[in-house]
Write an enzyme that holds these catalytic residues in place. Structure first.
Site, PDB file in Angstrom:
ATOM      1  CG  ASN A 181      40.707  43.412  41.702  1.00 31.62           C
ATOM      2  OD1 ASN A 181      40.414  44.468  41.148  1.00 31.62           O
ATOM      3  ND2 ASN A 181      40.725  42.245  41.074  1.00 31.62           N
ATOM      4  CE  LYS A 210      37.299  40.827  41.305  1.00 33.93           C
ATOM      5  NZ  LYS A 210      36.847  39.469  41.121  1.00 33.93           N
ATOM      6  CG  HIS A 267      42.118  39.253  38.232  1.00 33.66           C
ATOM      7  ND1 HIS A 267      40.964  38.626  37.832  1.00 33.66           N
ATOM      8  CD2 HIS A 267      42.047  39.358  39.586  1.00 33.66           C
ATOM      9  CE1 HIS A 267      40.216  38.377  38.899  1.00 33.66           C
ATOM     10  NE2 HIS A 267      40.853  38.813  39.978  1.00 33.66           N
ATOM     11  CD  GLU A 316      37.352  38.926  37.632  1.00 33.97           C
ATOM     12  OE1 GLU A 316      37.568  40.154  37.632  1.00 33.97           O
ATOM     13  OE2 GLU A 316      36.924  38.299  38.632  1.00 33.97           O
ATOM     14  CD  GLU A 355      43.336  36.515  42.771  1.00 29.89           C
ATOM     15  OE1 GLU A 355      42.818  37.037  43.760  1.00 29.89           O
ATOM     16  OE2 GLU A 355      43.126  36.909  41.605  1.00 29.89           O
ATOM     17  N   GLY A 358      35.168  34.988  43.691  1.00 28.79           N
ATOM     18  CA  GLY A 358      33.800  35.496  43.624  1.00 28.79           C
ATOM     19  C   GLY A 358      32.736  34.427  43.780  1.00 28.79           C
ATOM     20  CB  SER A 411      35.701  33.217  48.403  1.00 29.70           C
ATOM     21  OG  SER A 411      34.996  33.253  47.169  1.00 29.70           O
TER      22      SER A 411
HETATM   23  C1  PEP Z   1      39.808  38.576  42.990  1.00 32.24           C
HETATM   24  O1  PEP Z   1      39.086  38.830  42.048  1.00 32.24           O
HETATM   25  O2  PEP Z   1      41.017  38.826  42.917  1.00 32.24           O
HETATM   26  C2  PEP Z   1      39.226  37.952  44.161  1.00 32.24           C
HETATM   27  C3  PEP Z   1      40.009  37.342  44.992  1.00 32.24           C
HETATM   28  O3  PEP Z   1      37.863  38.058  44.280  1.00 32.24           O
HETATM   29  P1  PEP Z   1      36.967  37.553  45.525  1.00 32.24           P
HETATM   30  O4  PEP Z   1      37.676  37.955  46.783  1.00 32.24           O
HETATM   31  O5  PEP Z   1      35.655  38.241  45.358  1.00 32.24           O
HETATM   32  O6  PEP Z   1      36.862  36.066  45.399  1.00 32.24           O
END
Ligand code: PEP
Length: 249
Positions: free
Chosen positions: A9, A11, A94, A96, A166, A172, A212
């Site tokens: 992703n 973003k 997601h 966000e 997630e 993040g 992460s």
């Molecule tokens: C995400 O935003 O879907 C995600 C998993 O981000 P990150 O890997 O940076 O934690």
């Protein structure tokens, strides 16, 4: 059939030129060895990135789609428009989008249906915030997101869905869920799917972990019986890290 999937992703990162370069590098390095790799790019990159893809196991995805079919919705991009670029996947729900753009379960359910109606595979995200985990309601939160977002689908349509668990506190932040935390939630999700749609559908559902995930922890996470791959944010922005995760199975 249940698939191994690693989806990146991007973003709101990468200029068009940077995105094309990254996609070309990933395309060069992807091996057609049974792992499905998906690049979820910004909308404006989709068409150009689709031209860089030559590998059978590399696919294109969007990060969101509109909740309406078409018409006077300034700034929105429909599922049909996404499909017309050559994309096969779309991330829906997601954290966000849920948090910054207040996308609720009912809206996400509409998006899932529009994605499916346009032959896009939804990567449906769910996950609890830190406070919910600390107060011990994380299983209920995820259960409710899945039920409200997905459980009015027919078994046939549900069979097309990819789920991404997630935990929001891991996205993040550099803090990854432990392998046990990921496995227990993935197992709970699979059991919930089995209760609703039966064990065959549940066994065939791909459930990805996101939060992460990096080359150093991907192998341990992916070794769990109910973790079928990852949705990758930060580490998807450079080819070496991303491919380090793709090859972690
Ligand atoms: C995400 O935003 O879907 C995600 C998993 O981000 P990150 O890997 O940076 O934690």
């Amino acid at each position: 059939m249940r698939k191994k999937i690693v989806a990146g992703n991007w973003k709101m990162n990468k200029t068009l030129q940077e995105g094309i370069e990254l996609a070309k590098t990933v395309n060069r390095q992807v091996e057609d060895n049974g792992v499905i790799v998906v690049l979820c790019t910004p909308f404006i990159h989709l068409t150009e990135v689709s031209k860089t893809i030559t590998k059978d196991s590399l696919f294109l995805g969007a990060q969101n789609c509109a909740s309406e079919v078409s018409g006077a919705y300034t700034g929105e991009v429909s599922a049909q428009m996404i499909r017309s670029t050559g994309a096969d996947y779309v991330i829906i729900g997601h954290s966000e989008r849920r948090s910054y753009y207040h996308e609720d379960d009912a809206l996400l359910n509409k998006k899932v249906k529009l994605a499916l109606a346009n032959e896009l595979i939804p990567i449906f995200c769910c996950g609890e915030v830190l406070q919910e985990r600390q107060s011990g309601i994380h299983f209920d939160v995820v259960r409710s997101q899945i039920e409200k977002g997905l459980f009015d689908l027919s078994p046939e349509d549900f069979g097309k869905i990819v789920i991404a668990y997630e935990p929001v506190w891991a996205i993040g932040t550099g803090v990854t869920a432990s392998s046990d935390q990921a496995q227990e939630m993935h197992k709970a999700i699979r059991e919930q799917v089995a209760e609703k749609y039966g064990t065959t559908v549940a066994d065939n559902t791909s459930i990805l972990y996101g939060g992460s995930c990096k080359p150093s922890n991907a192998a341990e996470l992916f070794a769990n019986p109910d973790v079928d791959g990852g949705l990758i944010g930060g580490a998807a922005l450079n080819a070496a890290d991303f491919m380090g995760i793709v090859t972690a199975f």
